[in-house]
Design a protein around this motif. Sequence first.
Motif, mmCIF file in Angstrom:
data_model
loop_
_atom_site.group_PDB
_atom_site.id
_atom_site.type_symbol
_atom_site.label_atom_id
_atom_site.label_comp_id
_atom_site.label_asym_id
_atom_site.label_seq_id
_atom_site.Cartn_x
_atom_site.Cartn_y
_atom_site.Cartn_z
ATOM 1 N N SER A 45 0.844 -1.213 0.000
ATOM 2 C CA SER A 45 0.000 0.000 0.000
ATOM 3 C C SER A 45 0.873 1.254 0.000
ATOM 4 N N ASP A 165 -5.625 -1.053 -4.819
ATOM 5 C CA ASP A 165 -5.070 -1.599 -3.579
ATOM 6 C C ASP A 165 -6.049 -2.602 -2.971
ATOM 7 N N GLU A 166 -5.824 -3.864 -3.234
ATOM 8 C CA GLU A 166 -6.695 -4.943 -2.751
ATOM 9 C C GLU A 166 -8.171 -4.578 -2.944
HETATM 10 MG MG MG Z 1 -2.005 -2.878 2.081
#
Ligand code: MG
Length: 244
Positions: A45, A165-166
């Motif tokens: 991240s 991000d995910e």
């Molecule tokens: Mg992360």
Amino acid sequence: MNNAVLEIKRLYKSFGKLKVLNDINLNVKKGEVVAVIGPSGSGKSTLLRCIKGLERYEKGEIYFNGCKLMEKDRNFRKLQQDIGLVFQHFNLFPHMTALQNVMEGLVTVKRMDKKDAEKIALSLLKKVGLEEKKDEYPSRLSGGQKQRVAIARALAMGPKLMLFDEPTSALDPELVGEVLNVIRDLAGEGMTMIIVTHEMGFAKEIADSIVFMDKGVILEQGKVEEIFKNPRHERTKMFLEKII
Ligand code: MG
Ligand code: ADP
């Protein structure tokens, strides 16, 4: 010359004493889809946030379409607008409808006329299959729908690079597919993307290359088949065995 949309050279980032990114080097070509995998806390991240200009870093350079990203540069904000970031937890404005969320950047950042912004926002909601939800507030949308609105909002700015991000890890399993479909369509249209994901099947399917991060370094990087079939590092092997 070269067709790199993104070039990261020797990037270092710490939070206090904690070294979070340690000599990161990464190139992403136009139209390339890069999947970033790796254990929690490995700096994935933070890397995306550095690219998007949300974090300072001590050392290193990030080039976007050949221009060095520098905060003090006059072009910095303009360049950052061309990079879209979609978060795990959607981050929609709760007091705005789906349509208003998608229009927001066009009106406030790009200073677009409301009518024109609405037209673009509607076409993007249609693209992510949510035209009929345009007047709903986020609290009345499912996680998958919220994430699709978030993707439409990022696309409204006309990004040249999309960072995810995910994007599906906060979703119930039955809602993952609808979000992956939208991302898959973007890949099909040739969007350049970096996707942090734990969806290994999806990574295998759409990514051109895989980056495995561990403890702030890129431990391996290569073509999808190479990494999945022949991981060179024991840690990559262990990670893949656990997750698949
Ligand atoms: Mg992360
Ligand atoms: P990942 O996304 O791979 O799980 P992160 O980039 O979120 O990893 O975090 C990497 C490391 O940096 C972790 O140890 C995390 O606790 C730490 N970290 C992330 N953001 C901050 C912050 N704002 N302040 C202090 N430490 C942070």
